[in-house]
Design a protein around this motif. Structure first.
Motif: not given
Length: 50
Positions: A31-50
């Motif tokens: 896209t004009r903003f960069g590469q799209e990523v179709r997320a399968k999971s999003i994880t909070n790096s601090q807590t490990g919660q997904t």
């Protein structure tokens, strides 16, 4: 980041502004903003919660 409206409640429980996250997914369209990523999971790096 864009996501479907039905995911809003679950995402705001684990992610707040300035939270570092890891995203696992597949490349989507370029896209004009960069590469799209179709997320399968999003994880909070601090807590490990997904």
């Amino acid at each position: 980041m864009k996501f479907p409206p039905q995911m809003a409640d679950s995402l705001v429980r684990i992610i707040t502004p300035n939270t570092k996250v890891s995203i696992f997914g597949d490349p989507g369209f370029s896209t004009r903003f960069g590469q799209e990523v179709r997320a399968k999971s999003i994880t909070n790096s601090q807590t490990g919660q997904t």
